[in-house]
Motif scaffolding. Structure first.
Motif, PDB file in Angstrom:
ATOM      1  N   SER A 124     -18.140 -76.545   1.070  1.00  0.00           N
ATOM      2  CA  SER A 124     -18.385 -75.045   1.387  1.00  0.00           C
ATOM      3  C   SER A 124     -17.452 -74.068   0.854  1.00  0.00           C
ATOM      4  O   SER A 124     -16.780 -74.706  -0.219  1.00  0.00           O
ATOM      5  N   ILE A 125     -17.430 -72.927   0.218  1.00  0.00           N
ATOM      6  CA  ILE A 125     -17.038 -72.213  -0.090  1.00  0.00           C
ATOM      7  C   ILE A 125     -17.442 -70.265   1.272  1.00  0.00           C
ATOM      8  O   ILE A 125     -18.635 -70.157   1.243  1.00  0.00           O
ATOM      9  N   THR A 126     -16.218 -69.761   1.640  1.00  0.00           N
ATOM     10  CA  THR A 126     -16.111 -69.038   2.280  1.00  0.00           C
ATOM     11  C   THR A 126     -15.373 -67.956   1.282  1.00  0.00           C
ATOM     12  O   THR A 126     -14.320 -67.989   1.065  1.00  0.00           O
ATOM     13  N   TYR A 127     -16.018 -66.810   1.254  1.00  0.00           N
ATOM     14  CA  TYR A 127     -15.608 -65.258   0.988  1.00  0.00           C
ATOM     15  C   TYR A 127     -15.136 -64.337   2.162  1.00  0.00           C
ATOM     16  O   TYR A 127     -15.869 -64.487   2.629  1.00  0.00           O
ATOM     17  N   PHE A 128     -13.733 -63.807   2.570  1.00  0.00           N
ATOM     18  CA  PHE A 128     -13.424 -62.943   3.400  1.00  0.00           C
ATOM     19  C   PHE A 128     -13.618 -61.753   2.850  1.00  0.00           C
ATOM     20  O   PHE A 128     -12.002 -61.356   2.121  1.00  0.00           O
ATOM     21  N   GLY A 129     -14.263 -60.498   3.189  1.00  0.00           N
ATOM     22  CA  GLY A 129     -13.012 -59.735   2.738  1.00  0.00           C
ATOM     23  C   GLY A 129     -12.728 -58.811   3.570  1.00  0.00           C
ATOM     24  O   GLY A 129     -12.671 -59.067   4.959  1.00  0.00           O
ATOM     25  N   SER A 130     -12.304 -57.256   3.800  1.00  0.00           N
ATOM     26  CA  SER A 130     -11.632 -56.465   4.884  1.00  0.00           C
ATOM     27  C   SER A 130     -12.828 -55.889   5.806  1.00  0.00           C
ATOM     28  O   SER A 130     -12.418 -55.573   6.917  1.00  0.00           O
ATOM     29  N   ASP A 131     -13.892 -55.809   5.458  1.00  0.00           N
ATOM     30  CA  ASP A 131     -14.655 -55.793   6.401  1.00  0.00           C
ATOM     31  C   ASP A 131     -16.389 -57.194   7.081  1.00  0.00           C
ATOM     32  O   ASP A 131     -16.468 -56.767   7.994  1.00  0.00           O
ATOM     33  N   ALA A 132     -16.129 -57.984   6.216  1.00  0.00           N
ATOM     34  CA  ALA A 132     -16.331 -59.007   6.689  1.00  0.00           C
ATOM     35  C   ALA A 132     -16.115 -60.453   6.270  1.00  0.00           C
ATOM     36  O   ALA A 132     -15.952 -60.039   4.477  1.00  0.00           O
ATOM     37  N   TRP A 133     -17.073 -61.456   6.842  1.00  0.00           N
ATOM     38  CA  TRP A 133     -16.829 -63.253   5.851  1.00  0.00           C
ATOM     39  C   TRP A 133     -18.375 -63.320   5.581  1.00  0.00           C
ATOM     40  O   TRP A 133     -19.528 -63.339   6.332  1.00  0.00           O
ATOM     41  N   ILE A 134     -18.833 -63.823   4.309  1.00  0.00           N
ATOM     42  CA  ILE A 134     -19.579 -65.044   4.245  1.00  0.00           C
ATOM     43  C   ILE A 134     -19.342 -65.992   3.956  1.00  0.00           C
ATOM     44  O   ILE A 134     -18.743 -66.651   3.033  1.00  0.00           O
ATOM     45  N   LYS A 135     -19.908 -66.771   4.374  1.00  0.00           N
ATOM     46  CA  LYS A 135     -20.091 -68.996   4.230  1.00  0.00           C
ATOM     47  C   LYS A 135     -20.970 -69.105   3.859  1.00  0.00           C
ATOM     48  O   LYS A 135     -22.158 -68.697   3.892  1.00  0.00           O
ATOM     49  N   VAL A 136     -21.078 -70.273   2.040  1.00  0.00           N
ATOM     50  CA  VAL A 136     -22.141 -71.010   2.233  1.00  0.00           C
ATOM     51  C   VAL A 136     -21.568 -72.389   2.077  1.00  0.00           C
ATOM     52  O   VAL A 136     -20.551 -73.314   1.737  1.00  0.00           O
ATOM     53  N   ASP A 137     -22.401 -73.377   3.157  1.00  0.00           N
ATOM     54  CA  ASP A 137     -21.959 -74.790   3.080  1.00  0.00           C
ATOM     55  C   ASP A 137     -22.764 -75.189   1.993  1.00  0.00           C
ATOM     56  O   ASP A 137     -24.203 -75.846   2.339  1.00  0.00           O
ATOM     57  N   GLY A 138     -22.681 -76.997   1.588  1.00  0.00           N
ATOM     58  CA  GLY A 138     -23.537 -77.642   1.559  1.00  0.00           C
ATOM     59  C   GLY A 138     -24.051 -77.534  -0.029  1.00  0.00           C
ATOM     60  O   GLY A 138     -23.463 -76.792   0.019  1.00  0.00           O
ATOM     61  N   TYR A 139     -24.950 -78.265   0.574  1.00  0.00           N
ATOM     62  CA  TYR A 139     -25.507 -77.956  -1.330  1.00  0.00           C
ATOM     63  C   TYR A 139     -27.660 -77.954  -0.544  1.00  0.00           C
ATOM     64  O   TYR A 139     -27.839 -79.081  -0.737  1.00  0.00           O
ATOM     65  N   PRO A 140     -28.096 -77.213  -0.983  1.00  0.00           N
ATOM     66  CA  PRO A 140     -27.918 -75.913  -2.081  1.00  0.00           C
ATOM     67  C   PRO A 140     -27.605 -74.640  -2.077  1.00  0.00           C
ATOM     68  O   PRO A 140     -26.815 -74.231  -2.216  1.00  0.00           O
ATOM     69  N   GLY A 141     -26.700 -75.203  -0.645  1.00  0.00           N
ATOM     70  CA  GLY A 141     -25.970 -73.597   0.289  1.00  0.00           C
ATOM     71  C   GLY A 141     -26.980 -73.442   1.515  1.00  0.00           C
ATOM     72  O   GLY A 141     -28.425 -72.815   1.298  1.00  0.00           O
ATOM     73  N   THR A 142     -26.122 -73.558   2.547  1.00  0.00           N
ATOM     74  CA  THR A 142     -26.996 -72.249   4.065  1.00  0.00           C
ATOM     75  C   THR A 142     -25.419 -71.181   3.698  1.00  0.00           C
ATOM     76  O   THR A 142     -24.340 -71.420   3.942  1.00  0.00           O
ATOM     77  N   MET A 143     -26.671 -69.537   4.135  1.00  0.00           N
ATOM     78  CA  MET A 143     -25.127 -69.147   4.264  1.00  0.00           C
ATOM     79  C   MET A 143     -25.192 -68.426   5.234  1.00  0.00           C
ATOM     80  O   MET A 143     -25.947 -67.828   6.130  1.00  0.00           O
ATOM     81  N   THR A 144     -24.066 -68.163   5.964  1.00  0.00           N
ATOM     82  CA  THR A 144     -23.852 -67.605   7.170  1.00  0.00           C
ATOM     83  C   THR A 144     -22.897 -66.706   6.833  1.00  0.00           C
ATOM     84  O   THR A 144     -21.805 -66.077   5.941  1.00  0.00           O
ATOM     85  N   SER A 145     -22.643 -65.733   8.126  1.00  0.00           N
ATOM     86  CA  SER A 145     -21.854 -64.236   7.950  1.00  0.00           C
ATOM     87  C   SER A 145     -21.267 -64.103   9.523  1.00  0.00           C
ATOM     88  O   SER A 145     -21.804 -64.287  10.254  1.00  0.00           O
ATOM     89  N   SER A 146     -20.420 -63.037   9.204  1.00  0.00           N
ATOM     90  CA  SER A 146     -19.978 -62.742  10.553  1.00  0.00           C
ATOM     91  C   SER A 146     -20.677 -61.313  10.945  1.00  0.00           C
ATOM     92  O   SER A 146     -20.766 -60.643  11.906  1.00  0.00           O
ATOM     93  N   LYS A 147     -21.661 -60.582   9.655  1.00  0.00           N
ATOM     94  CA  LYS A 147     -22.482 -59.722   9.763  1.00  0.00           C
ATOM     95  C   LYS A 147     -24.038 -60.164   9.336  1.00  0.00           C
ATOM     96  O   LYS A 147     -24.728 -60.408   8.008  1.00  0.00           O
ATOM     97  N   PRO A 148     -24.719 -61.254  10.739  1.00  0.00           N
ATOM     98  CA  PRO A 148     -25.638 -61.443   9.782  1.00  0.00           C
ATOM     99  C   PRO A 148     -26.640 -60.141   9.203  1.00  0.00           C
ATOM    100  O   PRO A 148     -27.660 -61.206   8.837  1.00  0.00           O
ATOM    101  N   GLU A 149     -27.148 -59.399   9.148  1.00  0.00           N
ATOM    102  CA  GLU A 149     -28.199 -58.867   8.489  1.00  0.00           C
ATOM    103  C   GLU A 149     -27.954 -59.227   6.874  1.00  0.00           C
ATOM    104  O   GLU A 149     -28.572 -58.408   6.236  1.00  0.00           O
ATOM    105  N   LEU A 150     -26.684 -59.180   6.483  1.00  0.00           N
ATOM    106  CA  LEU A 150     -25.963 -59.534   5.243  1.00  0.00           C
ATOM    107  C   LEU A 150     -27.085 -60.725   5.235  1.00  0.00           C
ATOM    108  O   LEU A 150     -27.259 -61.010   3.353  1.00  0.00           O
TER     109      LEU A 150
END
Length: 442
Positions: free
Chosen positions: A326-352
């Motif tokens: 997995s890879i997770t990007y943490f910003g000052s306003d939200a985080w985005i995570k991509v799990d596995g291959y080819p990847g499933t994206m989740t976020s603290s802001k679901p609208e993203l």
């Protein structure tokens, strides 16, 4: 008679005679219907069968004309695979237009071949890449593209000096979950990027000392070793006999590869560099720890490494016996995570998750698949999406992390000079591995 009928007819005629042929693209001229590019495949193992051959052969205007391997069984299997593909595609009863070569130098030196796909063990990548660049051959090279920072720099410089189009063969930039996450980060939808967390997949249990074994008759073992020291043959050092679907054994031996930090590392570190807009530089500080098995399979496992960039962004990567990628990007306003291959994206802001680029924003949604990108770059005279220089920068992050785990303590890295500051021991580990004289990198 149209061009395809001519090519197919010629191939069928030669097939009847038992003669494979290479019809150079130059025969058809610049105004040919598809301006065909002839591709030679060097290395016909798991990656060649699983992705590189079938993907490249489906790119319009591309023809696989030769396969090359030091393992004759794999090479003839690849030849049959190519011939069967074209026979089925063109509705032919038989096709015999794919040649075989056991020596890569004959492929690189063939003036009728326009493009190379290099899918060999990692220790062969740089010698072959430099030879290809000097021969003015465009190429894609399976990641990881080198086994040392110094080697990677030599390759990147050769590509630049010789003016060829060369692509690091990693598909992650073409996977929508991966490039969508980068797109959102680069467009500021997580706020200011602060840190990146990477988790690598687990490794198999290392194998211990293995008995010396007779060399399989189909394998040119001396050529397989190439620039590395001569050592007795054992199957767990090379690849499973008459098998191309399993991960090769050499990936776990540090003479030929660097383990998971260099296997998945070029994927995730490239994504992180892309998101951080630091593709042509790197971190300035690194520290870490890991385990180095005392066995035949001795590449680093169970590691944790911390990096810091000059812009303040921090990055961590780790592997455990049960970890999943997995890879997770943490910003000052939200985080985005991509799990596995080819990847499933989740976020603290679901609208993203469903956000598409707005006018004026970076848009990676129409990114070409990796093989299509290479061929388009060659035809259009542009840089591919992940050129060798960018691939080298991504891989070198893993390589300096590996060195940090060996040396211990915090190391200060100068990404412009590609050297450690005030640590001669760590600097010495950046060097290209020693080569047998006949394969020395000069």
């Amino acid at each position: 008679m149209n061009r395809r009928e001519f090519v197919s007819g010629a191939a069928c005629t030669l097939s009847a005679l038992g003669m494979p042929t290479i019809v150079p693209a130059s025969v058809f001229g610049a105004n040919a219907p598809s301006n065909r590019l002839n591709v030679g495949f060097i290395g016909t193992g798991r990656q060649a069968f699983g992705s590189n051959l079938p993907q490249m052969m489906r790119v319009p205007g591309v023809q696989a004309v030769v396969v090359c391997d030091v393992d004759r069984w794999r090479m003839t299997e690849a030849q049959a695979f190519v011939n069967s593909f074209y026979a089925q595609r063109d509705g032919l009863s038989a096709y015999n237009g794919c040649a075989t070569k056991s020596d890569f130098r004959e492929v690189i030196g063939n003036p009728d071949i326009d493009v190379l796909m290099v899918s060999t063990p990692d220790h062969w990548h740089v010698p072959m890449g430099i030879a290809a660049a000097k021969a003015k051959k465009h190429f894609a090279m399976e990641k990881p593209i080198s086994i040392s920072v110094q080697q990677g720099r030599m390759l990147a410089d050769a590509v630049k000096q010789c003016g060829v189009t060369a692509r690091t063969d990693s598909e992650f930039r073409s996977l929508r979950p991966q490039n969508h996450a980068v797109e959102l980060v680069r467009n500021g939808h997580v706020g200011k990027l602060e840190r990146i967390e990477i988790v690598f997949p687990s490794d198999p249990t290392p194998v211990g000392v293995q008995p010396d074994m007779p060399i399989p008759p189909e394998l040119d073992y001396d050529m397989w070793l190439g620039p590395t020291p001569k050592v007795p043959y054992t199957e767990k050092r090379v690849h499973d006999v008459k098998q191309h679907k399993l991960r090769p054994n050499w990936m776990r031996v540090d003479t030929y590869a660097q383990g998971m930090i260099a296997n998945w590392g070029p994927h995730y570190f490239d994504a992180a560099q892309w998101a951080n807009n630091s593709e042509h530089t790197g971190p300035v500080e690194v520290e870490g720890h890991g385990e180095f098995p005392v066995s035949l399979w001795n590449t680093m496992i169970n590691f944790k490494i911390q990096y810091r960039y000059a812009n303040g962004v921090t990055m961590s990567c780790e592997q455990t016996p049960t970890s999943k990628p997995s890879i997770t990007y943490f910003g000052s306003d939200a985080w985005i995570k991509v799990d596995g291959y080819p990847g499933t994206m989740t976020s603290s802001k679901p609208e993203l998750l469903t956000h598409e680029p707005e006018p004026g924003e970076l848009d990676f949604s129409k990114t070409l698949w990796d093989k299509n990108d290479l061929i388009a770059a060659i035809r259009e005279g542009r840089s591919p999406l992940e050129p060798i220089e960018v691939g080298h920068r991504a891989l070198s992050i893993g390589q300096i992390g590996l060195i940090a785990c060996r040396v211990g303590g915090t190391l200060h890295w100068n990404p412009e000079k590609e050297a450690f500051e005030d640590n001669n021991y760590a600097d010495a580990l950046l060097a290209a591995p020693l080569s047998r004289p006949e394969w020395a990198l000069v």
